[in-house]
Structures are given as C-alpha cells and as structure tokens.
Write a protein that holds these residues in place. Structure first.
Motif: not given
Length: 195
Positions: A32, A34-35, A39-40, A49, A53, A85, A88
């Motif tokens: 969490t 950077d969520a 975000d998935s 999804t 947060n 996560r 990327a």
C-alpha cells in the motif's frame, strides 16, 4: 498482469456484504506504500482494484463472479493472504505471466517434508487437467510455482524454504482450499489448435 512473485503476506481486516458483492479490507503496509485508487493488487491470486488506501490498509470490491470462482468468499477477519502489486513496465519478470483470473479452486491433499524442501500435492479439477503439465507453471494462491508431477486428478509442486516462509504456502494443511490459475499460454494454444 502479475508475475506470481509474492511481495507480502497481508491480513484481512474486514468483509462488508454489499448484496451481490463484498467489500474487503486488507492490512498490507508494503503493497500500500504507493497504491492509489484504481491500482491492481492480486489477493491470493485474484486481481482486485483498489477502492481506497489509508494507513496501510486497502479496500477492494469483490463481485459475485469472483466470489463464485475463487475462495475469497471463505475469508474472515484475520485470514492471511498472498499479495502482489501489478507488474510495472521495465520490471524483471521472475515468475510467469499471471493474470489474476482464477480458473478454479483445489484442495491440499498432502505435504511430504524433505531435508531442504517440501512436496505438496493438490487436487486438480477435471476441467483444468489438460492445461497442467510437468515442469510447467501454475499459480497457487497467486504464487508462481513449477509443477513437479501431474496425473489425473492431482498435481504436485516442490517448495523451497523461501516459498514456505515468504508466502502462505508454509501454513497450508490437507483439506485447505487454494485458488488456481493455469498458464494462460496453454489456453491460447488450445484455442489456436482448435481453429
């Protein structure tokens, strides 16, 4: 898209019924960080999804389809879950392509300990048998694993100490349900061959 390399074991804090859905809250300080909403995050291999947060806990909505096809509906506050996560661009792909689309639920049949690893046998739903091959990839509760043996009705994986300690696999017992996602490549090959 995910890789099946688990980043953190989270804890389910709350499940709020929403009629034909459930809102789940999962405590997960690492994933969490950077969520943001939208975000998935894969929860035991199910792509969810992020709705909100706050303070190291994220919430997500789980629709009936997902509850019917996975074991998410059996969770309770305190349940421990594997978390990852979404991949990327530019990151290494260390596991295999995991979509977060669960194909079915299996059960742990047995665990056989060795000096440095453990062999775990799972039931294999009949409709998934054709997609699972020895030395192929499978996601069990979101963890990318290599199939060490397969036969009609079951498959086995051999787990190293890191997998046993860094995922929920170390706590699995005979009879426990798990989410399965077969290798998506097998499904595409099947469709192309069938024309």
């Amino acid at each position: 898209m995910f890789t099946g390399l688990i980043e953190e074991i989270g804890t389910v804090e709350e499940l709020v019924p929403l009629g034909d859905a459930v809102r789940i809250a999962v405590r997960a300080p690492k994933v969490t960080q950077d969520a943001v909403a939208g975000d998935s995050i894969a929860v035991d291999g199910v792509c969810l999804t992020v709705v909100d947060n706050a303070s190291g806990t994220f919430t997500a909505d789980v629709m009936r389809e997902t509850l019917d096809r996975s074991r998410l509906g059996s969770y309770a506050p305190g349940s421990r879950v594997n978390l990852e996560r979404a991949l990327a661009a530019g990151q290494r792909m260390g596991g295999h392509i995991v979509q977060g689309h669960v194909d079915g639920v299996a059960e742990v049949v047995s665990r056989t300990a060795s000096e440095h690893w453990e062999v775990v046998r799972f039931t294999l739903p009949q409709q998934l048998n054709r997609y699972v091959v020895e030395k192929g990839s499978i996601a069990v509760n979101g963890t990318s694993l290599t199939v060490s043996a397969v036969s009609e009705g079951y498959f086995e994986v051999s787990l190293i100490p890191t997998t046993l300690s860094e995922t929920t696999a170390g706590a699995l017992q005979p009879g426990d349900p798990v989410n399965l996602e077969v290798d998506v490549m097998a499904k595409y090959v099947e469709k192309m061959v069938q024309g």
